[in-house]
Design a protein around this motif. Structure first.
Motif, PDB file in Angstrom:
ATOM      1  N   SER A 137     -35.376 -25.651 -28.838  1.00  0.00           N
ATOM      2  CA  SER A 137     -36.838 -25.758 -28.943  1.00  0.00           C
ATOM      3  C   SER A 137     -37.299 -27.210 -28.899  1.00  0.00           C
ATOM      4  CB  SER A 137     -37.357 -25.061 -30.195  1.00  0.00           C
ATOM      5  OG  SER A 137     -36.909 -25.701 -31.365  1.00  0.00           O
ATOM      6  N   SER A 138     -36.427 -28.155 -29.292  1.00  0.00           N
ATOM      7  CA  SER A 138     -36.835 -29.564 -29.264  1.00  0.00           C
ATOM      8  C   SER A 138     -37.066 -30.039 -27.832  1.00  0.00           C
ATOM      9  CB  SER A 138     -35.802 -30.442 -29.980  1.00  0.00           C
ATOM     10  OG  SER A 138     -34.559 -30.401 -29.304  1.00  0.00           O
ATOM     11  N   TRP A 139     -36.088 -29.834 -26.965  1.00  0.00           N
ATOM     12  CA  TRP A 139     -36.281 -30.348 -25.602  1.00  0.00           C
ATOM     13  C   TRP A 139     -37.222 -29.476 -24.784  1.00  0.00           C
ATOM     14  CZ3 TRP A 139     -34.457 -27.323 -21.636  1.00  0.00           C
ATOM     15  CH2 TRP A 139     -33.399 -26.448 -21.894  1.00  0.00           C
ATOM     16  N   LEU A 140     -37.227 -28.162 -25.047  1.00  0.00           N
ATOM     17  CA  LEU A 140     -38.197 -27.313 -24.336  1.00  0.00           C
ATOM     18  C   LEU A 140     -39.622 -27.670 -24.753  1.00  0.00           C
ATOM     19  CD1 LEU A 140     -36.446 -23.823 -24.455  1.00  0.00           C
ATOM     20  CD2 LEU A 140     -37.073 -25.104 -22.403  1.00  0.00           C
ATOM     21  N   GLY A 141     -39.828 -27.848 -26.056  1.00  0.00           N
ATOM     22  CA  GLY A 141     -41.161 -28.211 -26.549  1.00  0.00           C
ATOM     23  C   GLY A 141     -41.621 -29.554 -26.020  1.00  0.00           C
ATOM     24  N   LEU A 142     -40.706 -30.527 -25.998  1.00  0.00           N
ATOM     25  CA  LEU A 142     -41.056 -31.840 -25.455  1.00  0.00           C
ATOM     26  C   LEU A 142     -41.316 -31.757 -23.953  1.00  0.00           C
ATOM     27  CD1 LEU A 142     -38.517 -34.129 -27.340  1.00  0.00           C
ATOM     28  CD2 LEU A 142     -41.010 -34.181 -27.539  1.00  0.00           C
ATOM     29  N   GLY A 143     -40.499 -30.993 -23.258  1.00  0.00           N
ATOM     30  CA  GLY A 143     -40.652 -30.868 -21.811  1.00  0.00           C
ATOM     31  C   GLY A 143     -41.964 -30.224 -21.390  1.00  0.00           C
ATOM     32  N   PHE A 144     -42.461 -29.346 -22.233  1.00  0.00           N
ATOM     33  CA  PHE A 144     -43.718 -28.653 -21.920  1.00  0.00           C
ATOM     34  C   PHE A 144     -44.845 -29.073 -22.860  1.00  0.00           C
ATOM     35  CE2 PHE A 144     -40.458 -25.933 -20.078  1.00  0.00           C
ATOM     36  CZ  PHE A 144     -40.988 -25.722 -18.810  1.00  0.00           C
ATOM     37  N   SER A 145     -44.732 -30.285 -23.410  1.00  0.00           N
ATOM     38  CA  SER A 145     -45.724 -30.740 -24.393  1.00  0.00           C
ATOM     39  C   SER A 145     -47.114 -30.957 -23.801  1.00  0.00           C
ATOM     40  CB  SER A 145     -45.245 -32.011 -25.098  1.00  0.00           C
ATOM     41  OG  SER A 145     -45.105 -33.071 -24.175  1.00  0.00           O
ATOM     42  N   LYS A 146     -47.215 -30.945 -22.498  1.00  0.00           N
ATOM     43  CA  LYS A 146     -48.534 -31.029 -21.862  1.00  0.00           C
ATOM     44  C   LYS A 146     -49.290 -29.702 -22.028  1.00  0.00           C
ATOM     45  CE  LYS A 146     -50.698 -32.186 -17.454  1.00  0.00           C
ATOM     46  NZ  LYS A 146     -50.484 -32.612 -16.065  1.00  0.00           N
ATOM     47  N   TYR A 147     -48.535 -28.611 -22.232  1.00  0.00           N
ATOM     48  CA  TYR A 147     -49.121 -27.274 -22.284  1.00  0.00           C
ATOM     49  C   TYR A 147     -48.980 -26.592 -23.645  1.00  0.00           C
ATOM     50  CZ  TYR A 147     -48.298 -28.235 -17.380  1.00  0.00           C
ATOM     51  OH  TYR A 147     -48.255 -28.842 -16.153  1.00  0.00           O
ATOM     52  N   LEU A 148     -47.927 -26.952 -24.388  1.00  0.00           N
ATOM     53  CA  LEU A 148     -47.635 -26.298 -25.663  1.00  0.00           C
ATOM     54  C   LEU A 148     -47.813 -27.272 -26.817  1.00  0.00           C
ATOM     55  CD1 LEU A 148     -44.156 -24.715 -24.763  1.00  0.00           C
ATOM     56  CD2 LEU A 148     -46.379 -23.614 -24.611  1.00  0.00           C
ATOM     57  N   ASP A 149     -48.357 -26.798 -27.911  1.00  0.00           N
ATOM     58  CA  ASP A 149     -48.415 -27.629 -29.105  1.00  0.00           C
ATOM     59  C   ASP A 149     -47.002 -27.716 -29.672  1.00  0.00           C
ATOM     60  OD1 ASP A 149     -50.031 -29.051 -31.205  1.00  0.00           O
ATOM     61  OD2 ASP A 149     -49.068 -27.501 -32.432  1.00  0.00           O
ATOM     62  N   PHE A 150     -46.450 -28.916 -29.683  1.00  0.00           N
ATOM     63  CA  PHE A 150     -45.056 -29.124 -30.061  1.00  0.00           C
ATOM     64  C   PHE A 150     -44.747 -28.674 -31.494  1.00  0.00           C
ATOM     65  CE2 PHE A 150     -41.542 -32.112 -31.300  1.00  0.00           C
ATOM     66  CZ  PHE A 150     -40.552 -31.502 -30.549  1.00  0.00           C
ATOM     67  N   PRO A 151     -45.540 -29.080 -32.510  1.00  0.00           N
ATOM     68  CA  PRO A 151     -45.211 -28.621 -33.866  1.00  0.00           C
ATOM     69  C   PRO A 151     -45.309 -27.105 -34.018  1.00  0.00           C
ATOM     70  CG  PRO A 151     -47.034 -30.206 -33.936  1.00  0.00           C
ATOM     71  CD  PRO A 151     -46.640 -30.029 -32.508  1.00  0.00           C
ATOM     72  N   THR A 152     -46.241 -26.492 -33.322  1.00  0.00           N
ATOM     73  CA  THR A 152     -46.368 -25.034 -33.373  1.00  0.00           C
ATOM     74  C   THR A 152     -45.137 -24.384 -32.756  1.00  0.00           C
ATOM     75  OG1 THR A 152     -48.773 -25.168 -33.273  1.00  0.00           O
ATOM     76  CG2 THR A 152     -47.783 -23.058 -32.658  1.00  0.00           C
ATOM     77  N   PHE A 153     -44.674 -24.930 -31.646  1.00  0.00           N
ATOM     78  CA  PHE A 153     -43.488 -24.394 -30.981  1.00  0.00           C
ATOM     79  C   PHE A 153     -42.259 -24.506 -31.893  1.00  0.00           C
ATOM     80  CE2 PHE A 153     -40.049 -24.658 -27.714  1.00  0.00           C
ATOM     81  CZ  PHE A 153     -40.213 -23.391 -27.187  1.00  0.00           C
ATOM     82  N   LEU A 154     -42.103 -25.660 -32.544  1.00  0.00           N
ATOM     83  CA  LEU A 154     -40.969 -25.831 -33.466  1.00  0.00           C
ATOM     84  C   LEU A 154     -41.038 -24.837 -34.624  1.00  0.00           C
ATOM     85  CD1 LEU A 154     -40.587 -29.715 -33.740  1.00  0.00           C
ATOM     86  CD2 LEU A 154     -39.130 -28.117 -32.489  1.00  0.00           C
ATOM     87  N   LEU A 155     -42.209 -24.707 -35.234  1.00  0.00           N
ATOM     88  CA  LEU A 155     -42.358 -23.785 -36.360  1.00  0.00           C
ATOM     89  C   LEU A 155     -42.129 -22.343 -35.921  1.00  0.00           C
ATOM     90  CD1 LEU A 155     -43.065 -23.219 -39.314  1.00  0.00           C
ATOM     91  CD2 LEU A 155     -45.486 -23.180 -38.624  1.00  0.00           C
ATOM     92  N   ALA A 156     -42.702 -21.973 -34.786  1.00  0.00           N
ATOM     93  CA  ALA A 156     -42.569 -20.587 -34.309  1.00  0.00           C
ATOM     94  C   ALA A 156     -41.114 -20.231 -34.025  1.00  0.00           C
ATOM     95  CB  ALA A 156     -43.413 -20.385 -33.044  1.00  0.00           C
ATOM     96  N   ASN A 157     -40.306 -21.220 -33.664  1.00  0.00           N
ATOM     97  CA  ASN A 157     -38.896 -20.979 -33.390  1.00  0.00           C
ATOM     98  C   ASN A 157     -38.077 -20.678 -34.637  1.00  0.00           C
ATOM     99  OD1 ASN A 157     -37.475 -21.363 -30.578  1.00  0.00           O
ATOM    100  ND2 ASN A 157     -39.369 -22.538 -30.540  1.00  0.00           N
ATOM    101  N   VAL A 158     -38.631 -20.937 -35.809  1.00  0.00           N
ATOM    102  CA  VAL A 158     -37.862 -20.688 -37.039  1.00  0.00           C
ATOM    103  C   VAL A 158     -38.580 -19.788 -38.044  1.00  0.00           C
ATOM    104  CG1 VAL A 158     -36.544 -22.825 -36.839  1.00  0.00           C
ATOM    105  CG2 VAL A 158     -38.661 -22.816 -38.170  1.00  0.00           C
ATOM    106  N   ILE A 159     -39.860 -19.551 -37.862  1.00  0.00           N
ATOM    107  CA  ILE A 159     -40.655 -18.854 -38.877  1.00  0.00           C
ATOM    108  C   ILE A 159     -40.131 -17.454 -39.193  1.00  0.00           C
ATOM    109  CG2 ILE A 159     -42.412 -17.893 -37.321  1.00  0.00           C
ATOM    110  CD1 ILE A 159     -43.107 -19.398 -40.796  1.00  0.00           C
ATOM    111  N   VAL A 160     -39.634 -16.738 -38.213  1.00  0.00           N
ATOM    112  CA  VAL A 160     -39.177 -15.370 -38.472  1.00  0.00           C
ATOM    113  C   VAL A 160     -37.922 -15.335 -39.337  1.00  0.00           C
ATOM    114  CG1 VAL A 160     -40.286 -14.343 -36.459  1.00  0.00           C
ATOM    115  CG2 VAL A 160     -37.951 -15.173 -36.274  1.00  0.00           C
TER     116      VAL A 160
END
Length: 188
Positions: A32-55
């Motif tokens: 999720s770190s490199w995917l989130g950074l790679g798509f940070s123009k489109y995705l909110d990075f902290p939200t992506f990181l949290l969503a990857n572990v919240i469940v």
């Protein structure tokens, strides 16, 4: 949700054979770190990181309170995971001023619209389910269908290695992204 994962069997002494199947949430931050950074123009990075572990709050609660419940129950489904993702997106959008201040400390400020929070959250939760599904027999990703077609397709060692190497790649990618942004900012 009739099955308990091998990890739960090992913790509770239910005859599990492989202690390596214990959930370890930080592994999800690798990809999720490199995917989130790679798509940070489109995705909110902290939200992506949290969503990857919240469940993984679900197995945490099961283990902490020794609940008679599968480690990976309803939260580890696309259906309930999507509901959780919507809640995460709403909370993170509301907290955007705080998260952007924090992200500024890491030189990763973003200007993302609300849709970027929802997309980040949905993809993040689903990605978590997809990474876990080959590992745990108790996951039913397509609930209410009581089956896990992904279970056993990929060896756990392969998934854990991918996640660990992804974390290292994510660190290198972060350094590159910050360097490029700093250079671009200086040139303006």
């Amino acid at each position: 949700f009739y099955y308990y994962s091998q990890g739960a069997q090992a913790v509770y002494g239910w005859g599990g054979e492989n202690n390596l199947d214990m959930p370890f949430t930080p592994y999800h931050w690798g990809p999720s770190s490199w995917l989130g950074l790679g798509f940070s123009k489109y995705l909110d990075f902290p939200t992506f990181l949290l969503a990857n572990v919240i469940v993984d709050i679900e197995p945490f609660l099961v283990l902490t309170f020794r609940l008679n419940y599968p480690l990976h129950g309803y939260c580890h489904t696309f259906l309930v995971g999507s509901v959780i993702a919507v809640l995460v997106a709403l909370i993170m959008f509301k907290g955007k001023p705080l998260t952007q201040r924090i992200m500024g400390l890491f030189r990763l400020r973003q200007d993302i619209k609300m849709s970027g929070f929802f997309i980040a959250s949905i993809i993040g939760v689903w990605f978590h389910v997809i990474l876990d599904a080959p590992l745990y027999s108790d996951i039913q990703p397509f609930y209410p269908i009581k089956d896990n077609p992904f279970y056993g397709l990929i060896e756990s060692r392969t998934i854990y290695s991918f996640c660990a190497w992804s974390f290292l790649f994510g660190i290198v990618f972060y350094i590159i992204v910050v360097a490029i942004r700093s250079k671009t900012k200086r040139e303006k």
